[in-house]
Scaffold this active site. Structure first.
Site, PDB file in Angstrom:
ATOM      1  N   HIS A  95       0.752  -1.117   0.089  1.00 20.89           N
ATOM      2  CA  HIS A  95      -0.042   0.098  -0.009  1.00 20.89           C
ATOM      3  C   HIS A  95       1.000   1.311   0.042  1.00 20.89           C
ATOM      4  CE1 HIS A  95      -3.437  -2.646   1.116  1.00 20.89           C
ATOM      5  NE2 HIS A  95      -2.676  -3.188   1.924  1.00 20.89           N
ATOM      6  N   SER A 133      15.166  20.526 -17.891  1.00 25.13           N
ATOM      7  CA  SER A 133      14.105  21.503 -17.989  1.00 25.13           C
ATOM      8  C   SER A 133      14.277  22.402 -18.780  1.00 25.13           C
ATOM      9  CB  SER A 133      13.644  21.916 -16.718  1.00 25.13           C
ATOM     10  OG  SER A 133      12.623  23.045 -16.723  1.00 25.13           O
ATOM     11  N   LYS A 175      16.469  21.043 -12.513  1.00 21.03           N
ATOM     12  CA  LYS A 175      15.874  19.798 -12.980  1.00 21.03           C
ATOM     13  C   LYS A 175      16.857  18.645 -13.373  1.00 21.03           C
ATOM     14  CE  LYS A 175      12.273  18.968 -12.302  1.00 21.03           C
ATOM     15  NZ  LYS A 175      11.000  19.234 -12.831  1.00 21.03           N
ATOM     16  N   GLU A 209       9.850   7.512 -17.783  1.00 17.96           N
ATOM     17  CA  GLU A 209       8.297   8.072 -18.096  1.00 17.96           C
ATOM     18  C   GLU A 209       8.003   7.448 -19.481  1.00 17.96           C
ATOM     19  OE1 GLU A 209       8.548  12.072 -15.052  1.00 17.96           O
ATOM     20  OE2 GLU A 209       9.091  12.256 -17.123  1.00 17.96           O
TER      21      GLU A 209
END
Length: 460
Positions: free
Chosen positions: A155, A276, A282, A289
């Site tokens: 969980h 970025s 970043k 992804e």
């Protein structure tokens, strides 16, 4: 040129030509189509349709066509209906009138089935090799940090301590099943359909077993009508692609989280991340992804073909032309994702202090304490209650496990013997989990050795 047309007074309209043509995407089957046609030429010789000289002429012409396919502009300007008509046109240009005999007793229905099966066999082999590469890099990363302790989650809450190699071996097992799944898909694909005709079987006495041997198929199909309408083997392949992508997506999700500032467990290599355009600080996990995102695309390929097939009457229907785009797309995307994941794993560094600290400051040791009480004679339900109250008291007082002494534990609950204080260290409790499949150091070392042995057999 067309492989049909005598029954028609006029040709197809221009819009129908554009709408129904498939050369744009089925051209990648050309080598499979040539291989199958060469085998069929040998079969035609065996039943007396071709002489040995004609068969040699046709096979040689096909060799020349195959060699030319890798050249620049081979498909440029081709207006053929599909790859099969293109191949026949090229054959006629090279071999002359004898080319008109090559389609004797053969339907495009069985020819398409054969071509896809030949292509899928190689695709399954290639994907299995890429899977083995991912598994090899997982084992290398496990060896690199063999003693690292991390929290395991249920969980998305810290649950129990496990060894880092144990975590990686979980993904190894997923990918090992995927490797087997592609083997199953290949086995069901590797059945030779030629001799089935359009749906009723060929009117020529072909030796189907000889054709199967020629093309290295395990066996021949059993029912000609089934062949004409069957794409189960393609669905098997797409299902294997989809499940593999699900596993890749889950690994990507884990590592997107674990490489974030909030976790800080992993450092992804510069070569698999991006920056970025606005925020200079970043370092984004774009490779992971994209893998996660492409999972939906491959899943859609499976859904697409399932929906195409679900209401088709027996036997062949032109709807089945729509099988190729999802097959090619799923294979291409999965191959790219597997190659990308191998590179990600190879470039990833574990910061073992961060997950170890997360384990030490949490209560992943709670189950170890309850089970130790149970081994000492306390009924487990009572042991569970005792440890639950112990954790509650710790949360209320802001204590971590390492803040407790043996004396304080015994004062809280007399069932806690002095030796149980050692289990407040997450690295100690895992030693009780030495059964096969567990996270004990000895069990994990044996599992790693077993995984390496199995991987060696896969690569061979």
């Amino acid at each position: 040129m067309k492989l049909w047309g005598g029954r028609f007074e006029t040709g197809p309209s221009e819009i129908f030509e554009r709408f129904s043509g498939s050369l744009e995407f089925d051209q990648r089957l050309i080598i499979a189509d040539i291989r199958g046609s060469q085998a069929f030429a040998r079969a035609l010789e065996r039943v007396g349709i071709l002489t040995a000289e004609e068969r040699g002429q046709i096979v040689s012409a096909f060799d020349q066509i195959a060699a030319a396919t890798s050249g620049p502009g081979f498909f440029e300007g081709a207006a053929d209906e599909d790859v099969h008509t293109l191949v026949i046109r090229k054959l006629r240009e090279s071999a002359g009138a004898v080319a008109d005999k090559i389609h004797t007793g053969r339907s495009r229905n069985e020819q398409v089935s054969l071509d896809i099966r030949l292509w899928l066999r190689d695709e399954c082999d290639d994907l299995r090799a890429l899977l083995a590469g991912v598994m090899r890099r997982l084992l290398d990363l496990a060896d690199k940090y063999s003693g690292a302790v991390i929290p395991g989650y249920t969980h998305m809450r810290r649950a129990q301590a496990v060894l880092w190699p144990h975590y990686l071996l979980a993904y190894f097992e997923m990918f090992a099943r995927d490797w087997e799944r592609f083997g199953d898909a290949r086995r069901r694909t590797n059945v030779m359909p030629l001799g089935s005709g359009a749906l009723a079987g060929s009117g020529f006495p072909f030796d189907r077993d000889a054709i199967a041997d020629d093309l290295a198929f395990d066996s021949v199909t059993r029912n000609s009508m089934d062949v004409s309408g069957d794409r189960d083997f393609a669905l098997d392949f797409l299902f294997a692609c989809t499940v593999t992508m699900i596993h890749l997506s889950r690994l990507a999700e884990d590592w997107i989280l674990y490489s974030s500032e909030e976790f800080g467990w992993l450092e992804l290599g510069d070569g698999v991340t991006s920056g970025s355009s606005l925020m200079p600080q970043k370092k984004n996990p774009d490779s992971l992804e994209l893998i996660r995102g492409k999972c939906g695309r491959v899943m859609g390929c499976l859904t697409s073909l399932m929906v195409t097939m679900k209401g088709l009457p027996m036997t062949y229907n032109r709807d089945m032309q729509e099988d190729k785009v999802p097959l090619f797309d799923a294979g291409d995307e999965l191959a790219g994702c597997l190659a990308m994941m191998s590179t990600v794993i190879e470039s990833t560094r574990l910061n073992p202090e961060r997950p170890a600290s997360a384990a030490e400051e949490s209560w992943v040791v709670a189950t170890d304490l309850a089970e130790a009480l149970a081994r000492a004679g306390t009924p487990f339900h009572q042991a569970h209650q005792i440890v639950g109250r112990f954790v509650l008291e710790s949360v209320r007082s802001g204590k971590k496990p390492s803040d407790w002494t043996a004396e304080e534990m015994q004062k809280f609950a007399p069932e806690f013997s002095a030796d149980l204080a050692a289990l407040l260290d997450p690295s100690k409790g895992i030693h009780s989990r030495e059964l096969p499949g567990g996270t004990g150091p000895t069990a994990v070392a044996a599992a790693l050795a077993n995984a390496k042995h199995r991987l060696g057999e896969m690569i061979v």
